[in-house]
Design an enzyme around this catalytic site. Structure first.
Site, PDB file in Angstrom:
ATOM      1  CD  GLU A 187      -3.147   0.785   2.174  1.00 34.29           C
ATOM      2  OE1 GLU A 187      -4.192   0.175   1.867  1.00 34.29           O
ATOM      3  OE2 GLU A 187      -2.923   1.232   3.312  1.00 34.29           O
ATOM      4  CG  HIS A 226       6.820 -29.554   3.774  1.00 31.88           C
ATOM      5  ND1 HIS A 226       7.299 -30.785   3.396  1.00 31.88           N
ATOM      6  CD2 HIS A 226       7.535 -29.197   4.876  1.00 31.88           C
ATOM      7  CE1 HIS A 226       8.242 -31.177   4.239  1.00 31.88           C
ATOM      8  NE2 HIS A 226       8.405 -30.231   5.153  1.00 31.88           N
ATOM      9  CE  LYS A 257     -12.373   3.307   0.337  1.00 29.37           C
ATOM     10  NZ  LYS A 257     -11.949   3.781   1.674  1.00 29.37           N
TER      11      LYS A 257
END
Length: 548
Positions: free
Chosen positions: A353, A384, A512
């Protein structure tokens, strides 16, 4: 301003990269028995080993030349002095002021910032003491047993990460929960575990208008009132971290239980502020102060250490080296400590950000790479899962390995096994395994010529994969504070070198805005037709399933 790529320091690094590209790290170690001492730093219980990088002494000279040409020290001083370095929002960037000792005076534009911070810390401490001691009681006279932090982004990631990392240091009188996702499942699954009579909600939203946070807070309020009934009881079970007094009071929260913070505290840097209230309640206020003290100690190191021995600067410039001169696009963070399992997610916001920007501070589109993709999981789980790609994939992915030397849970040889895996992985990534070594192994195992020929290319490891190893004496509130601040300052330095504003986040806004358009369309009586064909079809598919 001329592009960074036009500077003499940048061009020198481009030429140097061509010279150094063929070098193998295993060769550099073989030729220099003092390589570790030359490329490692020790500071207050922390060891930073950056010897397993594709660098020479000349590389570091050139990288620090680039840092100086970007005027890192002047930029650092401007931030620390409270100058408005967040240019697009015309704000100072003063999260570092939150962790200064109260004895250190600090003012910006005539405002006594130190006194303001001390006032809020005192308010937080008083509240924490009342909650922990049981003096604060709910609507039925019972003490609080559970704290629910409702926030998102910086109001969630930092406190959640810290409380997980420092779980062994909790006083044990309170459970802490975090709700961030607007998906109702997150809140519902949390509330199933709780008793409204003994639950305190912290609603963390600077504006008290954040959609996800306010939706969750209103639903939590409704859940609470199903039992408490009387809205007057809200004041005993909800507190706010906000600057919007009117909205807080309208919600039903007592103004005395509103904890403020300031515009000069960015969300992703806010755990040091009243946003850290959940941390302080869970650990106790003295432990919260130790967290602040650890961060302040790193601030002092960042401000005083020469660039050559400055841990955040070194880590930042190594990141620049790979992003801009090797074309690396991602960076892995692998904590070899289960308590740090949320640290990579926290760093994703801090780094991506901050430095996921495509224009310079003056608005010019950059012609070089900026922020990398940050990702990771704890070791040994990560070995793994994705280490195959780190070792034998086509991309070079620099990685940070983080290991506390002391474990909080000394069970048998577990920590020895954990540490051996950490050190082995950094060695394996550096050395690799050559064709000759693989062939000798297969011959020793009795493989015939055909088997060797078939398996050989699959078992070769190219090596030369760069890693930084950070060793902490112990993971505790102080060292965690230092570790977080180390990465904060690393991100800052990279932003200055890239000439971008690391302290705004306009990229969060567009989605948004469009969500606010789409929400009523999901609930409308007719199909959507105002968007592109894909978005219209997705909206209408949702409507058909949910409302038709």
């Amino acid at each position: 301003m001329a592009s960074r790529v036009e500077s003499a320091a940048w061009r020198a690094l481009q030429a140097h990269q061509q010279e150094i590209a063929p070098l193998q790290m295993r060769q550099l170690f073989a030729e220099d028995s003092a390589r570790f001492e030359r490329f490692s730093l020790r500071w207050q219980g922390m060891l930073c080993d950056y010897s397993k990088h594709r660098i020479t002494a000349r590389t570091m000279e050139l990288l620090l030349d680039l840092a100086r040409s970007a005027e890192i020290e002047a930029a650092r001083n401007a931030m620390m002095q409270g100058q408005p370095i967040n240019l697009t929002e015309k704000r100072a960037v003063l999260h570092t002021a939150l962790r200064k000792p109260q004895s250190v005076p600090f003012a910006v534009d005539g405002q006594n910032v130190a006194a303001d911070v001390a006032e809020v810390l005192a308010q937080m401490e008083g509240c924490c003491n009342r909650i922990i001691s049981g003096e604060w009681v709910g609507y039925t006279g019972k003490a609080m047993t559970d704290i629910v932090n409702i926030g998102i982004g910086g109001s969630d990631l930092g406190p959640y990460m810290v409380t997980e990392a420092l779980r062994p240091f909790a006083h044990g009188k309170l459970n802490v929960h975090f709700v961030s996702n607007v998906d109702g499942t997150h809140l519902s699954e949390t509330l199933k575990k709780l008793n409204p009579e003994t639950t305190l909600f912290i609603v963390a939203s600077k504006t008290f208008t954040t959609q996800e946070t306010l939706s969750n807070a209103m639903s939590a309020r409704a859940w609470f009132l199903q039992c408490a009934v009387d809205a007057a009881h809200i004041a005993k079970h909800f507190v706010a971290v906000s600057t919007n007094r009117a909205k807080v009071v309208e919600f039903g929260i007592d103004e005395a239980n509103m904890f403020r913070f300031w515009d000069w505290v960015g969300g992703r840097y806010s755990l040091w502020s009243s946003i850290g209230l959940s941390i302080a309640m869970y650990l106790g206020f003295e432990k919260f102060r130790q967290l602040l003290a650890g961060a302040y100690a790193m601030d002092e190191h960042f401000c005083s250490a020469p660039l050559e021995s400055n841990m955040p600067v070194i880590m930042a410039m190594l990141g620049i080296w790979y992003s801009n001169f090797f074309g690396c696009t991602s960076h892995a963070v692998i904590p070899y400590d289960q308590y740090l399992h949320r640290f990579p997610a926290y760093l994703q916001q801090l780094d991506m950000e901050s430095n996921g920007k495509r224009v310079t501070r003056d608005g010019t589109v950059v012609d070089y790479a900026t922020g990398a993709v940050i990702w990771g999981e704890p070791g040994t789980n990560s070995q793994h899962a994705f280490f195959q790609l780190l070792h034998q994939g086509t991309q070079i992915i620099p990685a940070d390995f983080i290991l506390p030397l002391k474990t909080q849970n000394p069970i048998g040889a577990h920590h020895d096994m954990l540490a051996s895996n950490c050190f082995a992985q950094t060695e394996a990534l550096m050395k690799g395994k050559s064709e000759e070594e693989v062939e000798r192994e297969l011959v020793a195992a009795g493989a015939d010529a055909a088997t060797i020929a078939a398996l050989l290319p699959h078992k070769v490891f190219p090596g030369n994969r760069p890693t930084t190893t950070l060793l902490l004496d112990e993971l505790n509130p102080f060292t965690l504070g230092s570790l977080i601040a180390l990465y904060e300052h690393k991100v800052f330095v990279q932003g200055i070198v890239w000439n971008i504003n690391s302290f705004d986040q306009w990229g969060v806004e567009l989605g948004k805005q469009l969500a606010n358009v789409i929400l009523p369309e999901l609930q409308a009586s007719s199909n959507a037709a105002a968007h592109d064909s894909s978005t219209n079809a997705l909206i209408n598919a949702y409507r058909a399933q949910r409302y038709c």
